[in-house]
Design an enzyme around this catalytic site. Structure first.
Site, PDB file in Angstrom:
ATOM      1  N   ARG A 100       6.341  14.911 -41.223  1.00  0.00           N
ATOM      2  CA  ARG A 100       6.890  14.297 -42.445  1.00  0.00           C
ATOM      3  C   ARG A 100       7.893  15.231 -43.132  1.00  0.00           C
ATOM      4  O   ARG A 100       7.910  15.382 -44.347  1.00  0.00           O
ATOM      5  CB  ARG A 100       5.772  13.885 -43.405  1.00  0.00           C
ATOM      6  CG  ARG A 100       4.947  12.707 -42.905  1.00  0.00           C
ATOM      7  CD  ARG A 100       3.858  12.347 -43.881  1.00  0.00           C
ATOM      8  NE  ARG A 100       2.886  13.424 -44.006  1.00  0.00           N
ATOM      9  CZ  ARG A 100       2.062  13.585 -45.031  1.00  0.00           C
ATOM     10  NH1 ARG A 100       2.100  12.743 -46.038  1.00  0.00           N
ATOM     11  NH2 ARG A 100       1.193  14.577 -45.065  1.00  0.00           N
ATOM     12  N   LEU A 135      11.009  14.772 -43.615  1.00  0.00           N
ATOM     13  CA  LEU A 135      11.909  14.067 -44.523  1.00  0.00           C
ATOM     14  C   LEU A 135      11.265  13.883 -45.888  1.00  0.00           C
ATOM     15  O   LEU A 135      11.918  14.078 -46.926  1.00  0.00           O
ATOM     16  CB  LEU A 135      12.293  12.712 -43.930  1.00  0.00           C
ATOM     17  CG  LEU A 135      13.253  11.881 -44.782  1.00  0.00           C
ATOM     18  CD1 LEU A 135      14.580  12.607 -44.983  1.00  0.00           C
ATOM     19  CD2 LEU A 135      13.484  10.501 -44.169  1.00  0.00           C
ATOM     20  N   LYS A 164       8.405  -6.696 -50.032  1.00  0.00           N
ATOM     21  CA  LYS A 164       8.055  -6.452 -48.638  1.00  0.00           C
ATOM     22  C   LYS A 164       9.150  -6.941 -47.684  1.00  0.00           C
ATOM     23  O   LYS A 164       9.763  -7.971 -47.897  1.00  0.00           O
ATOM     24  CB  LYS A 164       6.723  -7.122 -48.303  1.00  0.00           C
ATOM     25  CG  LYS A 164       5.543  -6.603 -49.120  1.00  0.00           C
ATOM     26  CD  LYS A 164       5.229  -5.156 -48.823  1.00  0.00           C
ATOM     27  CE  LYS A 164       4.137  -4.614 -49.742  1.00  0.00           C
ATOM     28  NZ  LYS A 164       2.830  -5.209 -49.488  1.00  0.00           N
ATOM     29  N   SER A 207      -6.846   3.161 -58.863  1.00  0.00           N
ATOM     30  CA  SER A 207      -6.696   4.595 -58.614  1.00  0.00           C
ATOM     31  C   SER A 207      -6.019   5.283 -59.785  1.00  0.00           C
ATOM     32  O   SER A 207      -5.217   4.685 -60.508  1.00  0.00           O
ATOM     33  CB  SER A 207      -5.883   4.823 -57.341  1.00  0.00           C
ATOM     34  OG  SER A 207      -4.597   4.259 -57.458  1.00  0.00           O
ATOM     35  N   TRP A 220      -2.963  -3.823 -43.233  1.00  0.00           N
ATOM     36  CA  TRP A 220      -2.571  -2.424 -43.350  1.00  0.00           C
ATOM     37  C   TRP A 220      -3.272  -1.551 -42.311  1.00  0.00           C
ATOM     38  O   TRP A 220      -3.364  -0.340 -42.456  1.00  0.00           O
ATOM     39  CB  TRP A 220      -2.845  -1.933 -44.761  1.00  0.00           C
ATOM     40  CG  TRP A 220      -1.940  -2.609 -45.757  1.00  0.00           C
ATOM     41  CD1 TRP A 220      -0.978  -3.545 -45.503  1.00  0.00           C
ATOM     42  CD2 TRP A 220      -1.927  -2.410 -47.164  1.00  0.00           C
ATOM     43  NE1 TRP A 220      -0.365  -3.933 -46.656  1.00  0.00           N
ATOM     44  CE2 TRP A 220      -0.914  -3.261 -47.699  1.00  0.00           C
ATOM     45  CE3 TRP A 220      -2.661  -1.598 -48.036  1.00  0.00           C
ATOM     46  CZ2 TRP A 220      -0.628  -3.301 -49.060  1.00  0.00           C
ATOM     47  CZ3 TRP A 220      -2.366  -1.646 -49.395  1.00  0.00           C
ATOM     48  CH2 TRP A 220      -1.364  -2.495 -49.900  1.00  0.00           C
ATOM     49  N   ASP A 238      -9.297  -6.085 -53.669  1.00  0.00           N
ATOM     50  CA  ASP A 238      -7.832  -6.124 -53.650  1.00  0.00           C
ATOM     51  C   ASP A 238      -7.303  -6.836 -52.408  1.00  0.00           C
ATOM     52  O   ASP A 238      -7.745  -6.551 -51.286  1.00  0.00           O
ATOM     53  CB  ASP A 238      -7.260  -4.700 -53.670  1.00  0.00           C
ATOM     54  CG  ASP A 238      -7.440  -4.032 -55.019  1.00  0.00           C
ATOM     55  OD1 ASP A 238      -7.653  -4.746 -56.004  1.00  0.00           O
ATOM     56  OD2 ASP A 238      -7.353  -2.792 -55.073  1.00  0.00           O
ATOM     57  N   HIS A 279       5.837   2.215 -59.544  1.00  0.00           N
ATOM     58  CA  HIS A 279       6.620   2.725 -58.425  1.00  0.00           C
ATOM     59  C   HIS A 279       7.856   3.487 -58.880  1.00  0.00           C
ATOM     60  O   HIS A 279       8.678   3.884 -58.065  1.00  0.00           O
ATOM     61  CB  HIS A 279       7.024   1.583 -57.489  1.00  0.00           C
ATOM     62  CG  HIS A 279       5.859   0.981 -56.769  1.00  0.00           C
ATOM     63  ND1 HIS A 279       5.092  -0.018 -57.327  1.00  0.00           N
ATOM     64  CD2 HIS A 279       5.301   1.244 -55.561  1.00  0.00           C
ATOM     65  CE1 HIS A 279       4.131  -0.349 -56.475  1.00  0.00           C
ATOM     66  NE2 HIS A 279       4.239   0.406 -55.403  1.00  0.00           N
TER      67      HIS A 279
END
Length: 775
Positions: free
Chosen positions: A24, A26, A120, A448, A576, A614, A709
Site C-alpha cells: 500500500r 500509494l 458506488k 464505529s 464485501w 448494517d 468521508h
C-alpha cells in the site's frame, strides 16, 4: 484445441491493475502528502515507481499490451473530470492555485468547500466521485495525465494501450450540478464533450498510441433508445476522426445487450466484452449480431472481480467459439483487476489446499497468458497447466470445507414464518418507545468511532505476541468506557461502544464464522486511500459461538443510555467478501443469515434493546439489468429478515445504508421491515429523505447530516439546514439525527466538533418544533 494457424496470434492483456503497490505504498504516499510529511515531488516519484513496477510485473508475466491511464491518486472518474475540464465552480480557484491540491479538494473537500458526491461504481464496492454538470458546463481538454503516463510506458519499451472512461459512460454517470434543475440530463452535453475527446485522442496518437480503450460499462445497464442513439452518434463521430489511434470500446460487468449491435456497427476497430457470470450471454448475443468481422475482440474470460481460479478448459472452449466471430481475439480479465488483491502467494498463512483455489491479480494475469498461448499455439503447448488446473478444481469440489451437512440441513428447514416478525411496525412502535424513552429527533451514530494509532498498535502487539490477551482486553475496555463517556457528555441519545475491537465490519465477523478465510495482504481499494481486505467465503457458514455479546454487554453495563448492538448484515457480508461461485448466492446468504440470527437473539437475551444490522451493500449489489433484480431482491430482503425476525416487539431493529442511488430499491427497503434505517444524505443534500417521503416510507429514518468521508467539520447552521430539509420528507416523530456513516476513518478532533454540531442542530430543531406547536 488444435494450433490456430489461420488467425493472428492472440495477445494477453488487462484493462487495469491494482494501484496501491504490494505494501500500500500509494496510500502511505498520498496520506503523507495530506499530512505534510511528503512533498508533491516525492508523491509523484512514488507514483511513477508504482506504475513502472506494475508494468514490469505485467511484462514479466507475458502480457504483450499493458494499460496506461488506469493509475490514479484517488479515482479514475475524477481524473476524467480533470481531463475534460469539468471542474465545479466552487473548486476552480483551488485547482488554478495548485492543480494537485485542487484535485484532492474535489475528492475530500475543505473546511469551506464541499467535495464532489461519492457513490458506488456500478455493482462493485469501489466508490467514484460523481461529475457535476449543467447547461453552462464548458469542457476543455487536459490530456497531460493520459499522455504523460503513455510516454512513461513507451520510454520503458512497453506496448501500451491508454484506457479512458468513455464519453457516454462519463455523461451517464454524471449528475446535475447544485442549483441545476433535477431533470437536467448530462447526456445532452454529448456534442459539447466529443470535440474534447477528439483532442485527447489526437494528443495520444501524437504521443505514440496505436490503440486507445474507451470504457463504456454504463452500456451494460438497461438504456433508453435515446441513450443508444447517443452512443451511436458518439462512436460514429469519434470513428470518423482522421487524427486518432484505433479505438477499442469496452463494456463489462454484464451483457451489452441492446448496445452490442450499436457498437458492433460503429466505425471503430475493436470491442472488449465480458464473458463471465451474468455477462456470459454476450457470446450468444455476439453470434446473433453476426460477430465482429474486421474488428479486434478483447475477450474477458477470466473473472476480474472474484478470487477463484479459472476453469481453463471452459474458457478455452469460449475462446475457440469466439475465433469464428472476430478478426482477432485477445484474452483478458472480465474487467480491471483493480477489484481483486495483488498476489495470492503473499498469503502464507492460508491452508495450502485452499491456496490452490485462489487467483489474485498476478495469478489471473498468468491465467490470461496461459489462455492466450493455448489459443495461439494449441492446447498441446499448455498440457501441464491444464492438468494442474483440473486437479485444483477437483480439489475444491471434493473438499469437506465446501459442504457441511448440518448447515445445509438447517437451511432446508427454513419456513416462511422464520423471515417475518410476528408484529407489524405499527404494533411494535409503542413497545419500543416505552422501553427506550427517547426524545423527538433522537441522536445516534452509525457504530464505529475513530480507530486510533494506539488501537492499531494494540491489535498488532497482540498479533505479534508483545502483549497478552488480558492486556489487550483492558485496552479495549478502556477505549469503550471513554467512547461511552464522551457520547453521554455530548448528549447522544442512543450510544454505541465504538467498535475498538473490530478491524473491519466484515472481516471481524468472518474471522469468527466457519467457512470464511481472512487474508493478511489482500487489500482492495474502496475509495481514495481507503483499502479493505475482503474475506473469502470459501465454504458453508456457521457460528461456533457468540461474536459480539461480550463487549456489547460490557458497554451497556458502563452506560445509562441504551447501547446499540452492532452487526453486519448478510447481504453486506457477501458483497464485501469474495463470495463462493460454486452454489447459488441466495443459498450462501441464508447460511450467513442463520448465523447472524443466532447472534441477534443472543444480544437480545443479554438485554440489548437496540440492535443494528448494517446493510450498506444492499443497493450496490443490485443487478445491473432490471430483469435480474426481482430474484436478487427476494433473497436479499429475505436473508435480512431471517437475521432479525426472531426478536420481541420491544427490541428495536436498525439498519444502515450508505452512498448509493436508493430510488430503484424503495420497495426493498420497505421489505426489510427494519424499525429504523439510517442513510447517507449529506453530500446528496437530503435527496433520499424526499425520495422516501414521496414513496410513502412508513418507518423511522435517520438521513445523515454529517459527511464522514470528508475531513471538513459541518457547522451547526449546516447541520440544522439539512435536518430541516429532512423534515420535508420525513415527519418529526419518525426522524433520527446521525452521521452518514461510521466514524472509524476520522480523527477525534473533527469527530468531537462534528457531533457537537449534530447534537446542537437536533436541539435547535426540537425547540423550533415545540414552539411551532405552542404557537
Amino acid at each position: 484445441m488444435a494450433k490456430n494457424s489461420t488467425t493472428a496470434p492472440s495477445f494477453a492483456t488487462v484493462y487495469g491493475y491494482p494501484r496501491q503497490g504490494p505494501n500500500r505504498e500509494l496510500k502511505k504516499a498520498v496520506e503523507g502528502y495530506w499530512a505534510g510529511r511528503v512533498t508533491a515531488g516525492a508523491l509523484r516519484a512514488a507514483a511513477r515507481r508504482l506504475r513502472r513496477d506494475n508494468w514490469q510485473q505485467l511484462a514479466d508475466a507475458g502480457v504483450q499490451e499493458i494499460p496506461t491511464g488506469d493509475f490514479s491518486y484517488y479515482d479514475h472518474v475524477l481524473d476524467t473530470s480533470v481531463m475534460v475540464g469539468a471542474i465545479p465552480p466552487r473548486h476552480r480557484a483551488a485547482v488554478e492555485a495548485d492543480a494537485l491540491d485542487g484535485y484532492f479538494a474535489m475528492a475530500r473537500g475543505t473546511q469551506d468547500v464541499a467535495p464532489l458526491e461519492m457513490t458506488k461504481w456500478f455493482d462493485t464496492n469501489y466508490h467514484y466521485l460523481v461529475p457535476e454538470l449543467g447547461p453552462d458546463t464548458v469542457f476543455t481538454a487536459n490530456s497531460a495525465k493520459a499522455v504523460g503516463e503513455l510516454r512513461e510506458a513507451i520510454a520503458l519499451g512497453r506496448t501500451a494501450r491508454p484506457v479512458l472512461v468513455g464519453p457516454v459512460t462519463y455523461l451517464l454517470l454524471a449528475k446535475p450540478a447544485p442549483g441545476v434543475a433535477a431533470d437536467f440530463e448530462p447526456i445532452t452535453l454529448l456534442d459539447r464533450l466529443l470535440p474534447v475527446y477528439a483532442e485527447v485522442l489526437a494528443d495520444l496518437r501524437a504521443a505514440g498510441a496505436e490503440w486507445v480503450q474507451l470504457d463504456e460499462p454504463a452500456l451494460v445497464q438497461d438504456r433508453t433508445p435515446a441513450a443508444l442513439n447517443s452512443t451511436a452518434r458518439a462512436y460514429r463521430d469519434l470513428g470518423a476522426l482522421t487524427d486518432r489511434p484505433k479505438i477499442l470500446a469496452a463494456g463489462y460487468f454484464d451483457r451489452l445487450g441492446e448496445a452490442l449491435p450499436v457498437l458492433a456497427k460503429a466505425p471503430i476497430e475493436g470491442l472488449g466484452l465480458d464473458f463471465t457470470g451474468p455477462a456470459a450471454g454476450n457470446l450468444e448475443d455476439l453470434a446473433r449480431v453476426g460477430g465482429l468481422p474486421g474488428k479486434r475482440l478483447i475477450a474477458g474470460v477470466v473473472d476480474g472481480r472474484n478470487v477463484w481460479i479459472n476453469d481453463l478448459e471452459k474458457s478455452l472452449a469460449t475462446l475457440a467459439t469466439l475465433l469464428g466471430l472476430a478478426d482477432r481475439v485477445d484474452v483478458a480479465p472480465s474487467c480491471s483487476l483493480l477489484h481483486v488483491p495483488l498476489d495470492a502467494t503473499a498469503e502464507r498463512e492460508v491452508d495450502p489446499q485452499i491456496a490452490r483455489w485462489l487467483a489474485f491479480a498476478r495469478q489471473k494475469t498468468a491465467e490470461i497468458v496461459t489462455l492466450a498461448r493455448g489459443l495461439t499455439e494449441g492446447t498441446g503447448a499448455i498440457t501441464a497447466q491444464l492438468a494442474a488446473n483440473r486437479a485444483d478444481l477437483a480439489s475444491r469440489t471434493a473438499s469437506a470445507l465446501t459442504h457441511d451437512p448440518a448447515v445445509r440441513a438447517r437451511v432446508r428447514a427454513i419456513t416462511p414464518a422464520d423471515s417475518h416478525r410476528p408484529q407489524t411496525y405499527t404494533e411494535r412502535t409503542p413497545a419500543q418507545r416505552a422501553r427506550l424513552g427517547l426524545p423527538l429527533l433522537p441522536t445516534t451514530t452509525i457504530g464505529s468511532f475513530p480507530q486510533t494509532d494506539e488501537l492499531r498498535t494494540a491489535r498488532a502487539d497482540l498479533r505479534r505476541g508483545r502483549i497478552d490477551t488480558a492486556a489487550y482486553d483492558e485496552r479495549i475496555a478502556t477505549e469503550i468506557r471513554e467512547v461511552l463517556a464522551y457520547q453521554e457528555k455530548a448528549g447522544i441519545d442512543v450510544l454505541v461502544h465504538g467498535e475498538p475491537e473490530r478491524n473491519d465490519m466484515v472481516q471481524y465477523f468472518a474471522e469468527q464464522l466457519t467457512g470464511y478465510l481472512a487474508t493478511q495482504h489482500g487489500w482492495v481499494q474502496s475509495y481514495g486511500t481507503r483499502y479493505v481486505r475482503p474475506p473469502i467465503l470459501a465454504g458453508d457458514i456457521s457460528r461456533p459461538e457468540p461474536m459480539t455479546v461480550r463487549w456489547t454487554r460490557y458497554a451497556q453495563s458502563q452506560a445509562q443510555r441504551p447501547v446499540k448492538g452492532m452487526l453486519t448484515g448478510p447481504v453486506t457480508m457477501l458483497a464485501w467478501s469474495f463470495v463462493r461461485d460454486d452454489q447459488p448466492i441466495g443459498d450462501t446468504a441464508r447460511q450467513v443469515a442463520l448465523a447472524l440470527r443466532d447472534e441477534v437473539t443472543d444480544l437480545e437475551a443479554a438485554g440489548t434493546a437496540v440492535i443494528q444490522v448494517d446493510e450498506p451493500a444492499l443497493r450496490e449489489t443490485l443487478p445491473l439489468r432490471a430483469a435480474d433484480r426481482p430474484g436478487y431482491l427476494a433473497w436479499a430482503t429475505e436473508s435480512f429478515r431471517l437475521s432479525t425476525s426472531g426478536v420481541r416487539a420491544d427490541t428495536q431493529i436498525h439498519t444502515h445504508m450508505c452512498y448509493a442511488e436508493f430510488g430503484a430499491i424503495m420497495g426493498a427497503i420497505d421489505d426489510l421491515d427494519a424499525d429504523v434505517i439510517s442513510l447517507e444524505a449529506a453530500r446528496s443534500h437530503m435527496q433520499v429523505a424526499d425520495e422516501l417521503g414521496a414513496a410513502g416510507y412508513p418507518r423511522e429514518v435517520g438521513p445523515g447530516v454529517y459527511d464522514i468521508h470528508s475531513p471538513r467539520v459541518p457547522g451547526v447552521d449546516e447541520a440544522t439546514s439539512l435536518l430541516r430539509k429532512g423534515l420535508g420528507g420525513i415527519p418529526a416523530e419518525r426522524l433520527w439525527v446521525n452521521p452518514d456513516c461510521g466514524l472509524k476513518t476520522r480523527g477525534w478532533p473533527e469527530v468531537r466538533a462534528s457531533l457537537e454540531s449534530l447534537v446542537a442542530a437536533a436541539r435547535e430543531v426540537r425547540t423550533e418544533l415545540a414552539e411551532g406547536e405552542n404557537g
